[in-house]
Each structure stands twice: as C-alpha cells, then as structure tokens.
Write an enzyme that holds these catalytic residues in place. Structure first.
Site, PDB file in Angstrom:
ATOM      1  N   CYS A 169      -2.634   2.950   0.992  1.00 56.43           N
ATOM      2  CA  CYS A 169      -2.177   1.745   0.306  1.00 56.43           C
ATOM      3  C   CYS A 169      -3.362   0.831   0.018  1.00 56.43           C
ATOM      4  O   CYS A 169      -4.113   0.471   0.924  1.00 56.43           O
ATOM      5  CB  CYS A 169      -1.148   1.018   1.172  1.00 56.43           C
ATOM      6  SG  CYS A 169      -0.508  -0.419   0.324  1.00 56.43           S
ATOM      7  N   ASN A 223      -0.126  14.986  -4.297  1.00 59.63           N
ATOM      8  CA  ASN A 223       0.748  13.901  -4.773  1.00 59.63           C
ATOM      9  C   ASN A 223       0.076  13.194  -5.951  1.00 59.63           C
ATOM     10  O   ASN A 223      -1.134  13.060  -5.986  1.00 59.63           O
ATOM     11  CB  ASN A 223       0.981  12.906  -3.620  1.00 59.63           C
ATOM     12  CG  ASN A 223       1.524  11.569  -4.091  1.00 59.63           C
ATOM     13  OD1 ASN A 223       0.812  10.568  -4.093  1.00 59.63           O
ATOM     14  ND2 ASN A 223       2.772  11.550  -4.517  1.00 59.63           N
ATOM     15  N   PRO A 227       6.243   8.321   0.640  1.00 61.94           N
ATOM     16  CA  PRO A 227       6.635   7.005   1.166  1.00 61.94           C
ATOM     17  C   PRO A 227       6.456   5.923   0.105  1.00 61.94           C
ATOM     18  O   PRO A 227       5.438   5.908  -0.588  1.00 61.94           O
ATOM     19  CB  PRO A 227       5.646   6.778   2.326  1.00 61.94           C
ATOM     20  CG  PRO A 227       4.519   7.730   2.098  1.00 61.94           C
ATOM     21  CD  PRO A 227       5.027   8.847   1.251  1.00 61.94           C
ATOM     22  N   MET A 228       7.440   5.053  -0.047  1.00 62.45           N
ATOM     23  CA  MET A 228       7.321   3.969  -1.037  1.00 62.45           C
ATOM     24  C   MET A 228       7.951   2.685  -0.513  1.00 62.45           C
ATOM     25  O   MET A 228       9.165   2.624  -0.275  1.00 62.45           O
ATOM     26  CB  MET A 228       7.991   4.370  -2.353  1.00 62.45           C
ATOM     27  CG  MET A 228       7.184   5.385  -3.158  1.00 62.45           C
ATOM     28  SD  MET A 228       8.018   5.833  -4.674  1.00 62.45           S
ATOM     29  CE  MET A 228       9.380   6.780  -4.022  1.00 62.45           C
ATOM     30  N   GLN A 274       6.352   6.222   8.620  1.00 62.85           N
ATOM     31  CA  GLN A 274       4.981   5.859   8.249  1.00 62.85           C
ATOM     32  C   GLN A 274       4.622   4.502   8.837  1.00 62.85           C
ATOM     33  O   GLN A 274       5.387   3.548   8.695  1.00 62.85           O
ATOM     34  CB  GLN A 274       4.794   5.803   6.732  1.00 62.85           C
ATOM     35  CG  GLN A 274       3.319   5.541   6.408  1.00 62.85           C
ATOM     36  CD  GLN A 274       3.009   5.391   4.931  1.00 62.85           C
ATOM     37  OE1 GLN A 274       3.342   4.373   4.320  1.00 62.85           O
ATOM     38  NE2 GLN A 274       2.369   6.396   4.356  1.00 62.85           N
ATOM     39  N   GLY A 292       6.819  10.694  -5.698  1.00 68.16           N
ATOM     40  CA  GLY A 292       7.095   9.276  -5.510  1.00 68.16           C
ATOM     41  C   GLY A 292       8.083   8.750  -6.542  1.00 68.16           C
ATOM     42  O   GLY A 292       9.299   8.927  -6.433  1.00 68.16           O
ATOM     43  N   ARG A 293       7.533   8.111  -7.567  1.00 69.74           N
ATOM     44  CA  ARG A 293       8.371   7.370  -8.508  1.00 69.74           C
ATOM     45  C   ARG A 293       9.452   8.217  -9.176  1.00 69.74           C
ATOM     46  O   ARG A 293      10.560   7.740  -9.426  1.00 69.74           O
ATOM     47  CB  ARG A 293       7.473   6.723  -9.576  1.00 69.74           C
ATOM     48  CG  ARG A 293       6.593   5.623  -8.993  1.00 69.74           C
ATOM     49  CD  ARG A 293       5.430   5.320  -9.900  1.00 69.74           C
ATOM     50  NE  ARG A 293       4.497   6.434  -9.963  1.00 69.74           N
ATOM     51  CZ  ARG A 293       3.534   6.579 -10.854  1.00 69.74           C
ATOM     52  NH1 ARG A 293       3.375   5.657 -11.783  1.00 69.74           N
ATOM     53  NH2 ARG A 293       2.722   7.618 -10.823  1.00 69.74           N
ATOM     54  N   ASP A 347       1.613  11.581 -10.041  1.00 68.81           N
ATOM     55  CA  ASP A 347       1.968  11.805 -11.448  1.00 68.81           C
ATOM     56  C   ASP A 347       2.694  13.116 -11.703  1.00 68.81           C
ATOM     57  O   ASP A 347       2.606  13.645 -12.808  1.00 68.81           O
ATOM     58  CB  ASP A 347       0.725  11.741 -12.343  1.00 68.81           C
ATOM     59  CG  ASP A 347       0.284  10.312 -12.588  1.00 68.81           C
ATOM     60  OD1 ASP A 347       0.636   9.443 -11.775  1.00 68.81           O
ATOM     61  OD2 ASP A 347      -0.420  10.064 -13.580  1.00 68.81           O
ATOM     62  N   LYS A 360      -1.575  10.172   5.244  1.00 71.01           N
ATOM     63  CA  LYS A 360      -1.501  10.056   3.788  1.00 71.01           C
ATOM     64  C   LYS A 360      -2.732   9.283   3.356  1.00 71.01           C
ATOM     65  O   LYS A 360      -2.953   8.148   3.791  1.00 71.01           O
ATOM     66  CB  LYS A 360      -0.229   9.314   3.383  1.00 71.01           C
ATOM     67  CG  LYS A 360      -0.206   8.974   1.903  1.00 71.01           C
ATOM     68  CD  LYS A 360       1.042   9.501   1.243  1.00 71.01           C
ATOM     69  CE  LYS A 360       1.080   9.252  -0.257  1.00 71.01           C
ATOM     70  NZ  LYS A 360       0.956   7.862  -0.655  1.00 71.01           N
TER      71      LYS A 360
HETATM   72  C1  LIG Z   1       6.457   0.817  -5.430  1.00 72.17           C
HETATM   73  C2  LIG Z   1       5.567   1.758  -4.671  1.00 72.17           C
HETATM   74  C3  LIG Z   1       5.411   1.599  -3.305  1.00 72.17           C
HETATM   75  C4  LIG Z   1       4.582   2.463  -2.580  1.00 72.17           C
HETATM   76  N1  LIG Z   1       4.485   2.303  -1.233  1.00 72.17           N
HETATM   77  C5  LIG Z   1       3.757   3.194  -0.497  1.00 72.17           C
HETATM   78  C6  LIG Z   1       3.758   3.136   0.926  1.00 72.17           C
HETATM   79  O1  LIG Z   1       4.425   2.289   1.536  1.00 72.17           O
HETATM   80  N2  LIG Z   1       3.012   4.044   1.605  1.00 72.17           N
HETATM   81  C7  LIG Z   1       2.267   4.992   0.951  1.00 72.17           C
HETATM   82  O2  LIG Z   1       1.604   5.796   1.615  1.00 72.17           O
HETATM   83  N3  LIG Z   1       2.270   5.085  -0.397  1.00 72.17           N
HETATM   84  C8  LIG Z   1       3.007   4.225  -1.129  1.00 72.17           C
HETATM   85  N4  LIG Z   1       3.066   4.353  -2.489  1.00 72.17           N
HETATM   86  C9  LIG Z   1       2.333   5.448  -3.156  1.00 72.17           C
HETATM   87  C10 LIG Z   1       3.239   6.668  -3.337  1.00 72.17           C
HETATM   88  O3  LIG Z   1       3.532   7.248  -2.075  1.00 72.17           O
HETATM   89  C11 LIG Z   1       2.537   7.725  -4.222  1.00 72.17           C
HETATM   90  O4  LIG Z   1       1.308   8.076  -3.625  1.00 72.17           O
HETATM   91  C12 LIG Z   1       2.267   7.221  -5.633  1.00 72.17           C
HETATM   92  O5  LIG Z   1       3.405   6.566  -6.170  1.00 72.17           O
HETATM   93  C13 LIG Z   1       1.877   8.376  -6.550  1.00 72.17           C
HETATM   94  O6  LIG Z   1       2.892   9.351  -6.577  1.00 72.17           O
HETATM   95  P1  LIG Z   1       3.912   9.467  -7.836  1.00 72.17           P
HETATM   96  O7  LIG Z   1       3.062   9.598  -9.077  1.00 72.17           O
HETATM   97  O8  LIG Z   1       4.717  10.701  -7.556  1.00 72.17           O
HETATM   98  O9  LIG Z   1       4.711   8.220  -7.878  1.00 72.17           O
HETATM   99  C14 LIG Z   1       3.876   3.500  -3.236  1.00 72.17           C
HETATM  100  C15 LIG Z   1       4.049   3.662  -4.627  1.00 72.17           C
HETATM  101  C16 LIG Z   1       4.892   2.811  -5.336  1.00 72.17           C
HETATM  102  C17 LIG Z   1       5.083   3.037  -6.808  1.00 72.17           C
END
Ligand SMILES: Cc1cc2nc3c(=O)[nH]c(=O)nc-3n(C[C@H](O)[C@H](O)[C@H](O)COP(=O)(O)O)c2cc1C
Length: 349
Positions: free
Chosen positions: A118, A218, A32-33, A88, A242-243, A220, A157
C-alpha cells in the site's frame, strides 16, 4: 476467448495448490482491498462461488488486538469463511505487528498476510505498507518476527518497490523465502504509481524464478485473456484479482470453468448483484457506513457499462440505501450496453 483457451485457463486455475502445507482449492484469489473486500462483499462473492482464497481489508496492526469483531468495520468475518480467509495486517515494526499476528492465528484464520504494497500517503507516512520496501532490513525483521510468532501460512503482498529496477524486490523475495514465508503475492508496479502505467509482467517472472514458494501475480487482469497471458508469460502459480472482482464477482466461477457461468450471462445478473450487495451491506453495517461502502463499490461496478458515468452519478447522488435500490431498479436496464474491458477512466481511480 476461444473454447480451447477457456478450457486451458480453467484447467490451470482449477489445480489445487499447497500453501504452507494446507491445500487451497484453486489458484484464482481475491486481492485485499480497503473499503471493498469487507464481510458483506465476501458473503456475496461466496454466493457466486469458486474464489480459491479471500483476504480481509487491511487491518491496522496497532488496532487489531483490541478490535471487537462484532462491530469492527474491517476485522470482521463469519466463521464459515475462516478455512479460506487470510487476514491482512499493516504496520511498521515487529513490536507493533506481533500482538496482531498472535490474535489472527488464535481466531483461526487460514493465514496471515503482511501488507508491503500500500502506497497511500497516510500509510507510508507511518512507515507501513510499501514504506517497508524502502527499509529492507525492517521488512525482513518483520517477516522473521511474525514467522516465529505464528505457525499458520504467512503471506507477503508487495510490489516492485520505489524504483523501476526489480532487483531489490527479487533480493527481498529470496530473503522472505529463507525466513519462512509461504506465499508471495506480487503487484509489478513501483510504489508512487497509482495504477496508471501498465504493470510490468516480466517483473512477476523475475520474482517467480527467484524463489520456489508459490508466487501469485496481480495487476490489471480484467478479462480471461489477461489472466491466461499473466500465467503463461510469467510462470506464476496463480492470479489475484482486485477491482474486477468488484465489477463481476462471478468471474471466479466463470474463469475456473463452472458450467453455470459459461456462455452469455443473463443481463439481469448485474442488477441482481447490485441488490444483493446492498442487502448484505445493510445487514452488516449501520446506514451511513453501508452507503459509504456501497458508493466505493459503484465506481468499479459502473465501469462495466458503456454509459457507466450516468449510472455512477445517480448512485453518488443517493442519500440512503433505499435510494440506491431505487437507482438499481429504475436505471439499470437489461439492454444497458456492457463494455468488454471496463471503462478505464472510471476503473483507474
Ligand atoms: C480501493 C482499493 C483498495 C486497496 N486496498 C488494498 C489493501 O488494503 N491492501 C493491499 O495489499 N492492496 C490493496 N489494494 C491493491 C489491490 O490489492 C491490487 O493490488 C490492485 O488493485 C491491482 O489489482 P487489480 O488490477 O486486479 O485491481 C487496493 C486497491 C484498490 C483499488
């Protein structure tokens, strides 16, 4: 990655998994992002295919019961998504979250996810998100109340917590399991750490070993090697991306072994993706919100390229979605050099 490891990764990720008694096609999911995982992006993601489960952006539990799904920027979906879309919610207390959970189930989502990860100040100040990890009794009360309220699969999460010691998270994971949570998605970083220090993979293993419900890791995972190493070193049941899902949405198809995405990809795929997302945002949002959301995406998209900063500054200077399209058409060239790992200065924002 060599052919043997690619095949092994695809085999591991392509195993279906049962979550709360419902079968999910594979084990590579979208994280979720906020601002990024909206309806327009998910439509584009579906075009490339093979993402086992998608999640909405976090939706405020307080606002959700009154949201109009036709106009809400976050509580918005297409009905075809529901069989693999989890909603979420973020909130502070059972009272605040119960009506939201009720609606999520009534709307037909695959499942309900509670945000306990978060750590942005606006959320934590309201005792929501990762703040719940500082109050384990409240975290558990929320889970127990929502478990009573809904029968769809329930996800949490969460992250390591507020100190590097993983024991409090392990204790909570066990309590969540006893309370009836169906799946944990765990990001092994402490709350004040905004993705600068590396995630601690051993902590995913600690959570996985403590419970028997599925645990997704989850954090990196940017290249297939990272994904295989997370699966192998932690024993986790699957991986949530995520990213990197913003940077290369076809990675779900690529890593799960879709032959259409094996080998060297046509360089034009980046340009095609950038335009496809612009069109989808234009269809779902008003011009101002579409542009704002597009600019959030460009950070991760531009990190694909060696000289991504140049491209990013052109995107940021755009005043309309037509300007955005012009940047894509005039400044994205097939010969632009791709980075193997994203440009971390941009990616870690
Ligand atoms: C811009 C952004 C917004 C995010 N928003 C949420 C969110 O709304 N809910 C959540 O559980 N995690 C959120 N995250 C965290 C991501 O779900 C994830 O845990 C984090 O980016 C690490 O994973 P990655 O390295 O694959 O990006 C967010 C991350 C980013 C970069």
């Amino acid at each position: 990655m060599n052919a043997v490891d690619s095949t092994r990764l695809a085999d591991l990720l392509s195993q279906p998994i049962s979550i709360g008694g419902k079968t999910v096609a594979n084990r590579l999911w979208l994280a979720p992002m906020a601002g990024l995982g909206h309806i327009a992006y998910r439509e584009v993601l579906e075009h490339y295919g093979s993402c086992g489960m998608t999640f909405t952006e976090m939706c405020s539990a307080k606002a959700l019961p009154m949201e109009n799904r036709k106009v809400s920027p976050v509580f918005r979906w297409n009905d075809e998504e529901l069989p693999k879309l989890v909603c979420q919610i973020v909130g502070a207390t059972p009272e605040e979250m119960i009506p939201a959970a009720r609606r999520v189930e009534d709307e037909g989502f695959f499942g309900l996810d509670i945000n306990m990860g978060c750590s942005v100040s606006g959320i934590v100040k309201r005792n929501s998100g990762a703040a719940l990890l500082r109050e384990p009794e409240m975290a558990l009360a929320v889970v127990e109340a929502l478990r009573k309220e809904v029968s769809i699969p329930l996800f949490v999460k969460f992250r390591t917590g507020w100190t590097p010691d993983v024991e409090p998270a392990v204790a909570l994971a066990k309590q969540f399991e006893s309370a009836g949570v169906d799946c944990l998605v765990f990001h092994p970083r402490v709350a004040p750490d905004k993705r600068t220090r590396p995630p601690v993979l051993d902590n995913i293993r600690a959570i996985k070993e403590a419970v028997s419900i599925p645990v997704f890791g989850n954090g990196d995972v940017v290249v297939p090697e990272d994904c295989l190493s997370m699966l192998d070193s932690t024993g986790c049941d699957g991986v949530s991306i995520g990213r990197m899902a913003m940077a290369r949405p076809w990675l779900f198809a690529e890593w799960t072994g879709d032959p259409a995405y094996s080998g060297d990809l046509d360089a034009g795929i980046f340009q095609e993706y950038a335009l496809r997302l612009a069109d989808a945002l234009d269809r779902y949002y008003d011009p101002i919100r579409a542009l704002k959301r597009y600019k959030l995406f460009t950070v991760y998209f531009a990190a694909n390229f060696t000289f991504g900063h140049n491209l990013q500054s052109k995107f940021l200077a755009s005043k309309s979605m037509d300007d955005i399209r012009r940047v894509v058409q005039e400044h994205m060239r097939p010969e632009m050099q791709l980075t193997k790992r994203p440009n971390m200065n941009m990616y870690n924002t």
